[in-house]
Design a protein around this motif. Structure first.
Motif, PDB file in Angstrom:
ATOM      1  N   VAL B 158       7.046  53.931  37.630  1.00  0.00           N
ATOM      2  CA  VAL B 158       6.650  53.448  38.955  1.00  0.00           C
ATOM      3  C   VAL B 158       6.519  54.591  39.941  1.00  0.00           C
ATOM      4  O   VAL B 158       5.689  54.545  40.850  1.00  0.00           O
ATOM      5  N   ARG B 159       7.311  55.627  39.744  1.00  0.00           N
ATOM      6  CA  ARG B 159       7.165  56.773  40.654  1.00  0.00           C
ATOM      7  C   ARG B 159       5.794  57.413  40.476  1.00  0.00           C
ATOM      8  O   ARG B 159       5.166  57.824  41.447  1.00  0.00           O
ATOM      9  N   PHE B 160       5.353  57.506  39.234  1.00  0.00           N
ATOM     10  CA  PHE B 160       4.014  58.048  39.054  1.00  0.00           C
ATOM     11  C   PHE B 160       2.969  57.051  39.537  1.00  0.00           C
ATOM     12  O   PHE B 160       2.084  57.371  40.329  1.00  0.00           O
ATOM     13  N   TYR B 161       3.093  55.829  39.052  1.00  0.00           N
ATOM     14  CA  TYR B 161       2.014  54.859  39.257  1.00  0.00           C
ATOM     15  C   TYR B 161       1.846  54.527  40.739  1.00  0.00           C
ATOM     16  O   TYR B 161       0.740  54.452  41.254  1.00  0.00           O
ATOM     17  N   ARG B 162       2.959  54.315  41.426  1.00  0.00           N
ATOM     18  CA  ARG B 162       2.864  53.900  42.824  1.00  0.00           C
ATOM     19  C   ARG B 162       2.844  55.096  43.762  1.00  0.00           C
ATOM     20  O   ARG B 162       1.957  55.232  44.601  1.00  0.00           O
ATOM     21  N   ASP B 163       3.827  55.978  43.609  1.00  0.00           N
ATOM     22  CA  ASP B 163       3.962  57.064  44.583  1.00  0.00           C
ATOM     23  C   ASP B 163       2.918  58.147  44.373  1.00  0.00           C
ATOM     24  O   ASP B 163       2.365  58.685  45.318  1.00  0.00           O
ATOM     25  N   TYR B 164       2.657  58.492  43.132  1.00  0.00           N
ATOM     26  CA  TYR B 164       1.788  59.636  42.868  1.00  0.00           C
ATOM     27  C   TYR B 164       0.333  59.214  42.784  1.00  0.00           C
ATOM     28  O   TYR B 164      -0.538  59.838  43.379  1.00  0.00           O
ATOM     29  N   ALA B 165       0.080  58.122  42.061  1.00  0.00           N
ATOM     30  CA  ALA B 165      -1.310  57.735  41.818  1.00  0.00           C
ATOM     31  C   ALA B 165      -1.775  56.623  42.747  1.00  0.00           C
ATOM     32  O   ALA B 165      -2.939  56.219  42.683  1.00  0.00           O
ATOM     33  N   GLY B 166      -0.894  56.122  43.577  1.00  0.00           N
ATOM     34  CA  GLY B 166      -1.321  55.142  44.578  1.00  0.00           C
ATOM     35  C   GLY B 166      -1.638  53.770  44.021  1.00  0.00           C
ATOM     36  O   GLY B 166      -2.293  52.974  44.682  1.00  0.00           O
ATOM     37  N   GLY B 167      -1.163  53.466  42.821  1.00  0.00           N
ATOM     38  CA  GLY B 167      -1.386  52.127  42.272  1.00  0.00           C
ATOM     39  C   GLY B 167      -0.436  51.141  42.915  1.00  0.00           C
ATOM     40  O   GLY B 167       0.561  51.514  43.537  1.00  0.00           O
ATOM     41  N   SER B 168      -0.749  49.859  42.808  1.00  0.00           N
ATOM     42  CA  SER B 168       0.114  48.883  43.456  1.00  0.00           C
ATOM     43  C   SER B 168       0.541  47.767  42.515  1.00  0.00           C
ATOM     44  O   SER B 168       1.375  46.948  42.866  1.00  0.00           O
ATOM     45  N   ASP B 169      -0.032  47.714  41.316  1.00  0.00           N
ATOM     46  CA  ASP B 169       0.230  46.533  40.493  1.00  0.00           C
ATOM     47  C   ASP B 169       1.271  46.763  39.408  1.00  0.00           C
ATOM     48  O   ASP B 169       1.476  45.914  38.576  1.00  0.00           O
ATOM     49  N   LEU B 170       1.926  47.903  39.415  1.00  0.00           N
ATOM     50  CA  LEU B 170       3.042  48.096  38.489  1.00  0.00           C
ATOM     51  C   LEU B 170       4.269  48.308  39.351  1.00  0.00           C
ATOM     52  O   LEU B 170       4.231  49.060  40.323  1.00  0.00           O
ATOM     53  N   ASN B 171       5.343  47.620  39.003  1.00  0.00           N
ATOM     54  CA  ASN B 171       6.506  47.743  39.865  1.00  0.00           C
ATOM     55  C   ASN B 171       7.771  47.535  39.068  1.00  0.00           C
ATOM     56  O   ASN B 171       7.746  47.061  37.943  1.00  0.00           O
ATOM     57  N   ALA B 172       8.877  47.901  39.704  1.00  0.00           N
ATOM     58  CA  ALA B 172      10.180  47.603  39.124  1.00  0.00           C
ATOM     59  C   ALA B 172      10.568  46.224  39.619  1.00  0.00           C
ATOM     60  O   ALA B 172      10.731  46.022  40.824  1.00  0.00           O
ATOM     61  N   LEU B 173      10.688  45.279  38.700  1.00  0.00           N
ATOM     62  CA  LEU B 173      10.944  43.895  39.078  1.00  0.00           C
ATOM     63  C   LEU B 173      12.366  43.519  38.667  1.00  0.00           C
ATOM     64  O   LEU B 173      12.979  44.188  37.841  1.00  0.00           O
ATOM     65  N   ALA B 174      12.856  42.441  39.232  1.00  0.00           N
ATOM     66  CA  ALA B 174      14.183  41.895  38.949  1.00  0.00           C
ATOM     67  C   ALA B 174      15.281  42.872  39.353  1.00  0.00           C
ATOM     68  O   ALA B 174      15.009  43.897  39.987  1.00  0.00           O
ATOM     69  N   SER B 175      16.511  42.531  38.966  1.00  0.00           N
ATOM     70  CA  SER B 175      17.628  43.325  39.477  1.00  0.00           C
ATOM     71  C   SER B 175      18.594  43.672  38.363  1.00  0.00           C
ATOM     72  O   SER B 175      18.439  43.254  37.217  1.00  0.00           O
ATOM     73  N   HIS B 176      19.611  44.400  38.721  1.00  0.00           N
ATOM     74  CA  HIS B 176      20.677  44.958  37.869  1.00  0.00           C
ATOM     75  C   HIS B 176      20.169  45.268  36.460  1.00  0.00           C
ATOM     76  O   HIS B 176      19.126  45.908  36.328  1.00  0.00           O
ATOM     77  N   ASP B 177      20.837  44.858  35.414  1.00  0.00           N
ATOM     78  CA  ASP B 177      20.341  45.312  34.117  1.00  0.00           C
ATOM     79  C   ASP B 177      19.167  44.462  33.622  1.00  0.00           C
ATOM     80  O   ASP B 177      18.794  44.528  32.454  1.00  0.00           O
ATOM     81  N   HIS B 178      18.630  43.674  34.517  1.00  0.00           N
ATOM     82  CA  HIS B 178      17.406  42.952  34.171  1.00  0.00           C
ATOM     83  C   HIS B 178      16.155  43.687  34.634  1.00  0.00           C
ATOM     84  O   HIS B 178      15.059  43.154  34.508  1.00  0.00           O
ATOM     85  N   VAL B 179      16.332  44.871  35.204  1.00  0.00           N
ATOM     86  CA  VAL B 179      15.181  45.556  35.812  1.00  0.00           C
ATOM     87  C   VAL B 179      14.046  45.664  34.807  1.00  0.00           C
ATOM     88  O   VAL B 179      14.241  46.010  33.641  1.00  0.00           O
ATOM     89  N   TYR B 180      12.876  45.324  35.296  1.00  0.00           N
ATOM     90  CA  TYR B 180      11.718  45.179  34.430  1.00  0.00           C
ATOM     91  C   TYR B 180      10.578  45.980  35.031  1.00  0.00           C
ATOM     92  O   TYR B 180      10.247  45.805  36.200  1.00  0.00           O
ATOM     93  N   PHE B 181       9.985  46.838  34.231  1.00  0.00           N
ATOM     94  CA  PHE B 181       8.855  47.624  34.719  1.00  0.00           C
ATOM     95  C   PHE B 181       7.576  47.020  34.173  1.00  0.00           C
ATOM     96  O   PHE B 181       7.326  47.067  32.972  1.00  0.00           O
ATOM     97  N   GLY B 182       6.832  46.410  35.055  1.00  0.00           N
ATOM     98  CA  GLY B 182       5.605  45.770  34.602  1.00  0.00           C
ATOM     99  C   GLY B 182       4.837  45.249  35.789  1.00  0.00           C
ATOM    100  O   GLY B 182       5.103  45.601  36.948  1.00  0.00           O
ATOM    101  N   ARG B 183       3.884  44.396  35.462  1.00  0.00           N
ATOM    102  CA  ARG B 183       3.083  43.767  36.513  1.00  0.00           C
ATOM    103  C   ARG B 183       3.717  42.427  36.854  1.00  0.00           C
ATOM    104  O   ARG B 183       4.578  41.926  36.143  1.00  0.00           O
ATOM    105  N   PHE B 184       3.248  41.852  37.972  1.00  0.00           N
ATOM    106  CA  PHE B 184       3.768  40.543  38.340  1.00  0.00           C
ATOM    107  C   PHE B 184       3.456  39.552  37.225  1.00  0.00           C
ATOM    108  O   PHE B 184       4.241  38.691  36.890  1.00  0.00           O
ATOM    109  N   GLN B 185       2.289  39.657  36.670  1.00  0.00           N
ATOM    110  CA  GLN B 185       1.975  38.887  35.479  1.00  0.00           C
ATOM    111  C   GLN B 185       1.051  39.714  34.584  1.00  0.00           C
ATOM    112  O   GLN B 185       0.483  40.714  35.033  1.00  0.00           O
ATOM    113  N   SER B 186       0.906  39.314  33.334  1.00  0.00           N
ATOM    114  CA  SER B 186       0.081  40.071  32.399  1.00  0.00           C
ATOM    115  C   SER B 186      -1.316  40.298  32.955  1.00  0.00           C
ATOM    116  O   SER B 186      -1.855  39.446  33.661  1.00  0.00           O
ATOM    117  N   GLY B 187      -1.901  41.394  32.605  1.00  0.00           N
ATOM    118  CA  GLY B 187      -3.252  41.706  33.071  1.00  0.00           C
ATOM    119  C   GLY B 187      -3.460  43.192  33.008  1.00  0.00           C
ATOM    120  O   GLY B 187      -2.494  43.954  32.959  1.00  0.00           O
TER     121      GLY B 187
END
Lengths: 317, 905, 171
Positions: B158-187
């Motif tokens: 996410v640091r590359f995708y969002r901060d470096y490359a300016g993308g918005s559709d990949l994110n760190a989702l959920a919390s604690h040990d459920h943290v999930y790196f993906g899109r809000f939904q498949s695509g």
């Protein structure tokens, strides 16, 4: 019987026996080596693998008879024959049994020594004509080795001659009726055996063809039947030296109960086995060790033996 | 220079680094995950712990994170301190608790940073007996495979995708040990740089989906240094081959060009090399593939010799996607006076202007690295994201640069990513984006304006007038434009390193001239101004520097009967000019020889087609947008009758009886003659680096020392191994023989170091972390600006094209996936490419979004769906450029909308 | 000198030892189960191919006589599209077996594989694949790997918890 015909029959029989024996030695050596190394050796071809010899001969006859283009052609071809011929010539004076000898020369012992000395030509020329550094090195080694050991080989036998009072081999055998010369001439026997090994360049004195250093020494370039001749020459040599040991030191055909020819064969066979046993057990010395052993140990010993024998004979007789 | 002490030994290092950089730069092995030389430090993974001591008497020390600790003068640290070692081992054991037992079926295996670091820290036995956490995966489109179980939560993606490359559709989702790196939904991932996740991810969460379809481990790939052929930036790549098939493209670090990253077109566009559309044999009477007759090479050459019998009547058409050497060989075959560049009319003009500017001006062409360092940038008329993607990625780094300048007042070091971005999120960099339609870079820009190309020219000259009214006259612009021009001019004047970006995207040379004027003016004022020219294809600039006539004169020559034979090199003319004109020429020409690797509309009309090698099978030189000559080496030997373009031309010359071509069997000799003939290419002569280590045949191996299957891969055909093919053209061999531990920078076929199997081993190849490669960056710039003070500025041209009633001015809309010819042979790229459409602003639209309209472009009628694009300028229509199904636009052009349409039967 | 004589004596004594030679075609030697002979590819207890085409055997092979290509079925299970061993190069060192993470490749106590034509020593996957699990009857790689395949979804392998529901914020 016509003496000429008888002579021809003897020649044919001797030739056939000696050549067959030496071929058989190939099989014998492999079986014995196997025995002493807890293996079985060739046992597939014929009963006990005896036909292995035939198989080997067929193989060697049908191999390509290759002469390297860089070789000295005529010499290259003649060399192996020279070796075999000189050894075979020596057999002319070997008395197998009373009266069973090709030529009962009165200088038989000298003839034997002369022929063995000539044998070095086969090797030296073979190595030289191959035009190959390993072959040449092997030939040089062989020449030096054979020349050195010949000196006291002859000297070792002089004790026997003194005791027997004859150069005739039959006379020498007859002279051992009471006591085999291995007892009075024990040092001579030891020296002669060692020199015999060196003369036939058998292990542990096979430096001319030391495969770990010189590929195959003087016969590196030989293949097919020419190689086969060198091979047979070596076994002929083994047979010859064994026969000579028997004649000079172990009473030749002399022995009770059995016919003389059988005694001769049995005794010779034992020494052939001894040759093979030594091959199975001893490592090869370094070349300088071989030479210094010859000149610094064996030569003085041989001379000492001669002097002592001569002295005793003079004193007693 | 400062001195730090590692294990009690003093080392001199550059100031301003953190301890991790310093240790890696000095060659120490220190494990890390979240840090990346391009992304900076956040101290998230706790893996790079070292012990720091107060002074030489301190024996207790304290554990610090190397990546978050500045390497100040006199710092004393220990990497091998037992406590630090124990700490790192525990950290990796924690990270591995949920990591699945997957390595044999994981595409990352064998080049996995996590594997390397686990081995490095010595964690080799799992103590945890608790169940492993699992995740469901997402379908992230045709480029990226997702396997979330393997995640170790380093946040690099996410640091590359969002901060470096300016993308918005990949994110760190959920919390604690459920943290999930993906899109809000498949695509499919939306960013043009999503492919870099493959290299950024330290383990196998994001892997290359195109590689997965023909999976091969890193050590099994035959690789060679190459240059991307899918745009004009000349990014350095490492293509990998196995079993005669190109399997993947990886980034090859070049400090001044692409750095650590590639765009998805460059990474995934390679599959044309394996395409079924490849021409693999000489063909006669081409026609469609089925009709074409296969020929033997000798037959083909005999036929060609007959066709080329009258040298006065042969013209040649070069190609911007062919090697410099191939174009030169064609020029030699037909003679300079009959050599045509094979560029579209507008590209020919724009590139001519661009070359002229680069050669004349006192301002240097910007390197991509220079683009990221600019403190003000004005993009004039170029949709950079789509035509030169990596330049857009570098423009996006201006924000970081600006933030660094601000935080330096608060003593936050440059590498402190979190700190710098915390401030940066409130800042907009002085990036001004003036384009004919909305672009992906708009979100990053301080000001954005959409206007028709001729209005953009006017804006450019308005900025010039605002810079210095005494030199530049004020064009006629409205107040809003005037205000914007003033703002831009102020920002450019304030900047120390202003950057002007223009290109061929609009097909309007005046935009390039306006940008050059600004760059020259600012450069003369004393700032380190730079000028970035965006060019459409991998060798556009090289071809244009070679001179040659334009395409229209080729049409004329055939039409007037001055020539009757045309040799077309790796070029589909239907992508260059109006279809009617091309048809007319191909009809009239008596002999058409096409040398190409893909079946194209042009090759179907040829009388003789010769199979050319692609970039993966031939060695040659490409000139990128800044005039940098870079050599790409063949990755695999060409199969069968396939030959490098220049090699075919050499054979044609021999067949046609030209003297002098006989020595061109070797690339070296051809290059020597090229340099002799055209001194502008002088630096090309010394491009091949010489391996420093004595190696067999003086060549470095293309195969890794772990390459497998040598005695089995061809055993099904013949159990005796074939002799490796010889390569006369490159200092590389198609074999495993030789030592390639430290190759010269231009010959890095793979990055690997003992214990470092992943891309991170690059640290061992750089002279400093994130700096140039050891021995200097490869490639040589052809054009360095003369220090002349004599500047003749361009005047503003009069070029009003006013569309008539129910007519719209046509602007080409570029698409990273779709506008480029070769990459469309990749199924993934084709899937991401749009369908043909006509774009209008909603106010102008005669019908609704998605409905079919009938339109008339340069006399040709076609029906396309309408796409409403808010932000398009008034009376302007956009057509996707270069997309299959969209005819070539001869710019400037207008489109007439005839009304609602239906697809003709 | 004495040692030489002793050597000769020792050798002579061997005349009375039993030969170690086994008369091979008539007499078969005992081969341990771990004998390194002909290489096979085994199947897991469910009867599926064990090989996941990870390329580690090929990487371990000192004579590079293993070549393969990975592919996938529609559900994410890896298997080799082709798997070739050139036994004319193989030195039966067993490194491939040691490297294999799924116990797929195994060396067997069979060495009678001579051919008159070297080409016949090239074994393809069909020649290598046997129908049983070989020396290891129980192991099934996909039971412990985290990858989902047909018939085994995420979270269903040994010692795995249910897939995370990312939509809940509950601890």
């Amino acid at each position: 019987m016509n003496p000429i015909l008888r002579q021809i029959i003897i020649i044919v029989v001797v030739m056939a026996a000696v050549l067959t024996a030496s071929a058989g030695l190939i099989w014998l050596e492999r079986r014995l080596l196997a025995l002493w190394q807890d293996r079985r050796g060739p046992n597939r071809v014929g009963p006990f693998g005896l036909m292995q010899v035939t198989a080997d001969m067929i193989k060697i006859f049908f191999k390509e008879d290759w002469i390297p283009p860089f070789a000295d052609r005529p010499v290259f071809v003649i060399a192996p024959a020279l070796l075999v011929v000189t050894v075979l010539m020596s057999f002319a004076v070997v008395p197998f049994a009373p009266g069973f000898v090709v030529s009962d020369l009165n200088v038989g012992l000298l003839f034997f020594l002369a022929m063995t000395a000539l044998g070095v030509y086969g090797i030296a020329l073979g190595g030289w004509s191959s035009n190959n550094k390993y072959a040449l090195l092997g030939a040089i080694r062989a020449t030096a080795q054979m020349l050195s050991y010949e000196v006291f080989m002859g000297l070792a036998l002089m004790g026997v001659v003194i005791l027997a009072g004859s150069f005739n081999l039959s006379d020498i055998v007859e002279a051992q009726k009471n006591l085999w010369f291995c007892i009075p001439q024990f040092p001579g026997l030891v020296i002669f055996i060692i020199a015999g090994f060196a003369e036939t360049h058998r292990l542990p004195f096979d430096l001319p063809e030391a495969e770990s250093e010189l590929v195959a020494g003087f016969h590196s370039e030989y293949s097919g039947i020419k190689f086969g001749l060198f091979f047979v020459g070596e076994y002929l040599g083994v047979t010859l030296i064994s026969a000579m040991i028997v004649i000079f030191f172990f009473g030749g055909w002399l022995g009770p109960f059995l016919p003389p020819i059988l005694w001769f064969v049995i005794k010779t066979f034992v020494f052939i086995c001894g040759f093979i046993l030594l091959r199975a057990s001893l490592p090869r010395p370094r070349y300088d060790q071989l030479m210094s052993f010859a000149w610094k140990v064996l030569l003085p010993l041989a001379l000492l033996n001669l002097i002592i024998t001569g002295g005793i004979v003079l004193a007693v007789g | 220079m400062v001195t730090i002490y590692i294990e009690g030994k003093a080392y001199k290092i550059k100031q301003g680094q953190n301890l991790l950089q310093a240790c890696l730069g000095l060659g120490f092995d220190l494990p890390y995950f979240c840090w990346h030389p391009a992304l900076g430090s956040v101290g998230a993974c706790r893996q790079c712990a070292v012990k720091r001591f107060k002074d030489e008497n301190d024996t207790r020390g304290e554990i610090v994170m190397a990546c978050m600790t500045p390497a100040d003068d006199g710092t004393r640290i220990s990497i091998n301190d037992p406590e630090a070692v124990q700490f790192r081992a525990s950290v990796i054991e924690w990270l591995m608790i949920n990591h699945p037992h997957d390595c044999p079926v994981c595409d990352e295996g064998g080049e996995c940073h996590l594997q390397d670091m686990t081995v490095m820290t010595g964690h080799n036995y799992r103590h945890s007996r608790f169940p492993k956490r699992t995740h469901r995966n997402q379908d992230l489109g045709p480029f990226i495979n997702h396997e979330m179980n393997r995640c170790i939560q380093c946040y690099r993606c996410v640091r590359f995708y969002r901060d470096y490359a300016g993308g918005s559709d990949l994110n760190a989702l959920a919390s604690h040990d459920h943290v999930y790196f993906g899109r809000f939904q498949s695509g499919p991932l939306e960013s043009e740089f999503s492919g870099n996740l493959v290299e950024i991810c330290p383990t196998g969460v994001f892997t290359d989906k195109s590689l997965k379809s023909h999976f091969t481990r890193k050590w099994d790939l035959q690789t060679a240094p190459s240059v991307c052929v899918h745009c004009g930036l000349g990014c350095n790549t490492i293509p990998g081959e196995r079993y005669d098939e190109l399997r993947r493209i990886r980034n090859r670090y070049h400090h001044q060009v692409n750095g650590y990253f590639l765009c998805d077109r460059g990474r995934y566009g390679y599959e044309f090399v394996n395409s079924t559309q490849r021409i693999r044999h000489p063909l006669r009477q081409a026609g469609s593939r089925e009709e074409a007759k296969l020929m033997m090479e000798t037959e083909a050459l005999e036929l060609a010799a007959a066709m080329l019998a009258d040298p006065g009547k042969v013209i040649g058409i070069g190609s911007p996607r062919a090697f410099l050497e191939s174009n030169f060989a064609l020029r030699a075959l037909v003679g300079p006076e009959r050599f045509h560049a094979g560029l579209s009319d507008s590209d020919f003009k724009c590139l001519g202007t661009g070359c002229n500017i680069l050669q004349r001006g006192p301002v240097p062409a910007a390197t991509l690295q220079g683009v990221a360092l600019a403190d003000a940038a004005f993009v004039l008329g170029e949709d950079v994201t789509q035509t030169a993607p990596l330049m857009a990625l570098n423009l996006r780094q201006m924000r970081y640069g600006k933030s660094v300048r601000i935080v330096s007042d608060f003593q936050v070091p440059e590498w402190h990513d979190a700190g710098v971005r915390e401030i940066g999120q409130l800042q907009s960099p002085a990036l001004f984006n003036a384009t004919p339609y909305p672009t992906r870079l708009d979100d990053e820009a301080m000001r954005t304006v959409y206007a028709a190309p001729h209005d953009l020219v006017r804006l450019g000259f308005a900025v010039l007038a605002a810079l210095d009214a005494s030199v530049f006259p004020m064009p006629d612009v409205n107040d809003a434009m005037q205000a914007l021009a003033n703002e831009i001019a102020q920002a450019l004047l304030k900047a120390e390193r202003p950057l002007l970006v223009a290109g061929t995207g609009c097909g309007n040379p005046a935009l390039i001239e306006a940008a050059a004027n600004m760059a020259w003016y600012l450069g003369r004022k004393g700032s380190a101004a730079a000028f970035a020219l965006c060019v459409p294809e991998c060798n556009s600039l090289g071809l244009r520097l070679m001179g040659g006539l334009d395409l229209n004169s080729a049409f004329q020559a055939i039409d007037e009967g001055r020539a009757d034979t045309v040799v077309i090199l790796e070029n589909d003319l239907y992508r260059r000019a109006d279809a009617q004109a091309v048809d007319a020429m191909l009809q009239k020409a008596r002999n058409i020889i096409v040398i190409d690797h893909q079946q194209t509309a042009t090759s179907e009309k040829a009388h003789l087609v010769l199979p050319a090698a692609t970039f993966a099978e031939a060695t040659g030189t490409l000139i990128n947008n800044e005039g940098r000559a870079q050599r790409g080496y063949a990755v695999m030997p060409p199969k069968g009758a396939v030959r490098a373009g220049w090699r075919w031309l050499q054979m044609l010359m021999k067949a046609a009886g030209h003297a002098g071509a006989s020595s061109w069997l070797r690339l070296e000799n051809l290059t020597a003659d090229l340099v002799k003939d055209m001194p502008v290419f002088q630096p090309v002569a010394g491009l091949d680096p010489k391996p420093a280590m004595p190696t067999p045949g003086g060549k470095l191996p293309r195969q890794s020392h772990r390459y497998t299957g040598r005695t089995a891969m061809h055993a099904d055909i013949d159990v005796s191994e074939p002799k490796p093919p010889a390569d006369e053209d490159a200092p590389l061999a198609f074999s495993m023989e030789g030592y390639d531990g430290r190759p010269p920078a231009g010959l890095i076929s793979r990055v690997w170091a003992p214990g470092w199997n992943s891309e991170q081993s690059l640290n061992k190849f750089q002279s400093e972390i994130g700096g140039p490669l050891r021995g200097g960056d490869p490639g040589r710039r052809l054009i360095e600006p003369p220090a002349s003070d004599d500047i003749r500025y361009f005047a503003m041209p009069e070029q009003e094209i006013l569309p008539g009633a129910d007519e719209y001015l046509l602007v080409p809309i570029h698409h990273i996936f779709g506008s480029e010819e070769l990459s469309m042979a990749s199924p993934g790229v084709a899937r991401q490419a749009p369908q043909p459409y006509l774009a209008l602003r909603p106010e102008d639209a005669p019908v609704g979004d998605g409905e079919q309209v009938r339109l008339l472009v340069s006399g040709k009628s076609l029906v396309l769906p309408l796409k409403l694009l808010p932000g398009m300028p008034e009376r302007t229509a956009g057509l996707p450029d270069g997309l299959p199904g969209v005819p070539k636009m001869v710019l400037p052009a207008v489109v007439k909308i005839l009304g609602k349409g239906s697809i003709e039967k | 000198m004495l040692s030489n004589i002793r050597t000769i004596w020792e050798i002579l004594r061997h005349s009375f030892r039993r030969p170690e030679t086994i008369q091979y075609p008539e007499q078969k030697p005992y081969l341990a189960p771990r004998f390194r002979g002909r290489i096979i590819l085994s199947r897991d207890p469910d009867g599926e191919e064990r090989c996941v085409a990870c390329y580690l055997c090929a990487a371990a092979c000192p004579v590079d006589c293993i070549a393969l290509q990975a592919t996938e079925d529609g559900y994410g299970r890896r298997y080799p599209a082709f798997f070739r061993i050139n036994f004319s190069r193989c030195i039966l060192c067993g490194f491939c077996e040691e490297a294999c993470p799924t116990l797929a490749i195994q060396l067997t106590p069979d060495y009678e594989m001579c051919e008159y034509d070297r080409q016949n020593l090239v074994y393809e996957k069909e020649d290598l694949l046997i129908s049983g699990p070989g020396k290891y009857p129980d192991y099934n790689f996909y039971r412990v790997a985290g990858l989902a395949i047909a018939g085994k979804d995420k979270g269903e392998a040994e010692n795995e918890s249910e897939p995370v529901d990312t939509h809940t914020l509950l601890p």
